[in-house]
Design an enzyme around this catalytic site. Sequence first.
Site, PDB file in Angstrom:
ATOM      1  N   HIS A 155       0.548  -1.181   0.045  1.00 35.19           N
ATOM      2  CA  HIS A 155       0.075  -0.312  -0.105  1.00 35.19           C
ATOM      3  C   HIS A 155       0.577   1.286   0.170  1.00 35.19           C
ATOM      4  CE1 HIS A 155      -3.704  -2.342   1.112  1.00 35.19           C
ATOM      5  NE2 HIS A 155      -2.888  -2.703   1.251  1.00 35.19           N
ATOM      6  N   ASP A 359       3.610   9.077  -1.404  1.00 39.61           N
ATOM      7  CA  ASP A 359       2.577   8.621  -1.119  1.00 39.61           C
ATOM      8  C   ASP A 359       2.247   7.174  -1.931  1.00 39.61           C
ATOM      9  OD1 ASP A 359       0.318   8.234   0.998  1.00 39.61           O
ATOM     10  OD2 ASP A 359      -0.380  10.186   0.588  1.00 39.61           O
TER      11      ASP A 359
END
Length: 464
Positions: A155, A359
């Site tokens: 993730h 991110d």
Amino acid sequence: MSGKLIVVSNRIPTAATPAGGLVYALHETLRKTGGIWVGSDPEFHASPSRSLTEIGDQSAYRRLAFGLTELDHQTFYLGFANSVLWPVCHRRGDLVRMSRRFEQGYRRVNKRLAQQIFEVAKVDDTIWVHDYHFFPLASELRKLGFEGKIGFFLHIPFPALGDLGALPLEASLARWLADYDLVGLQTRADVARCLEMFRSELGAELMNDGKIKYGDQTVGVRSFPIGIDVDTFVATAKRPMADAKLAADLSGDIVIGVDRLDYSKGLPNRFRAFGRYLETRTDKSRRASLLQIAPPTREEVTAYQDIRHELEELAGRLNGENAELDWTPLRYIHRNIDRNLLAKLYRIARVGLVTPFADGMNLVAKEYIAAQDPNDPGVLVLSRMAGAAEDMTQALLVNPYDIEEMSEALTQALNMPLQERQDRYEACMAQVKATDVGRWSENYLSALKDSRRKLSWDSFSSTG
């Protein structure tokens, strides 16, 4: 998919119907397919040898918890996972804290968890492992003899080849990942970095079908951009805010940021950019306010203590220099806010400010867009370093290291005409819908079902 689905994540949901994008998606997947969710429970502490423990009351699937001792928490979780792997994946090798105890704890927990899962897994079961806490889990399961399908999804960003040098020699991501059938990553750029890692390995070969041959097995590497539960989030954002006084207090030019308090989120630069906007705005009577919500995380780690102190100092200075008796330009909230309220806050904000240094995806960007009123939408200012920027190209894309550029983007966003705001919103919303979290899980599991790990003679012939 034959057999049952076993999902493995760092934490296990304790609520009957979990909220939140990823947790909700996995809950819905298991509710439809049945199976087991394995994760740690912060309320559950077990001895290292104890088996998985059933928790909760969920008829659709089982929740099984593994325990972490205080030593495990310090070495596996705070240590190797979050003081070594997290900074390496977020391009902050300077923040790596190396310790043999950390590496030993990481291996110990993964080995123990593999043994616990092996007790409940059957050969035709499918195991879906989530995130950097469990890179070696498939390797440990293979050592025990598990031959079923094992998938992995990361993730957070995949590390660049140069940053991998900060890992101990024995912590080989290539070797660990090769024992999965399918490695899912957030973006095409992540896939490129992963393939670059394998190309640097002796004995690894990129096959014609795009898979990686490593030893006597193959592993697929693909991007599966994660999203949110779009329909639910849109419906929540549309509901009127229950607190009329709060709604009135937040009227005007609200700029919103919502991030865990993490050094990867670029919060100090965001504060500086907002301060620069206040200094350079031509209309001094216009009072934009930045509402920054930054819940605490991993407060025991020194790097997180440092950034909290830095933000508190910046917030105090910015307000001291710019505030009026009836106006506070920066509202900094260091605690969790209810998700339903967040959806409404997104909707009333004129600008969503999402400016991480690195991110994996950043679901706040997608939540902000989903929450907007299509007739009068706000504007998303988005870091080029966020995974979401790969497809949400009609956001105002910025360099999170460039204070001036972010300040100028704020000015552009707050002054943007309605038609341009609507056009940008529609383009971004199309991407949000295309990556709905339900579709994400279905696409991944379908690809995992079709994957194969062991080489066949056809595989050898396909390489020429």
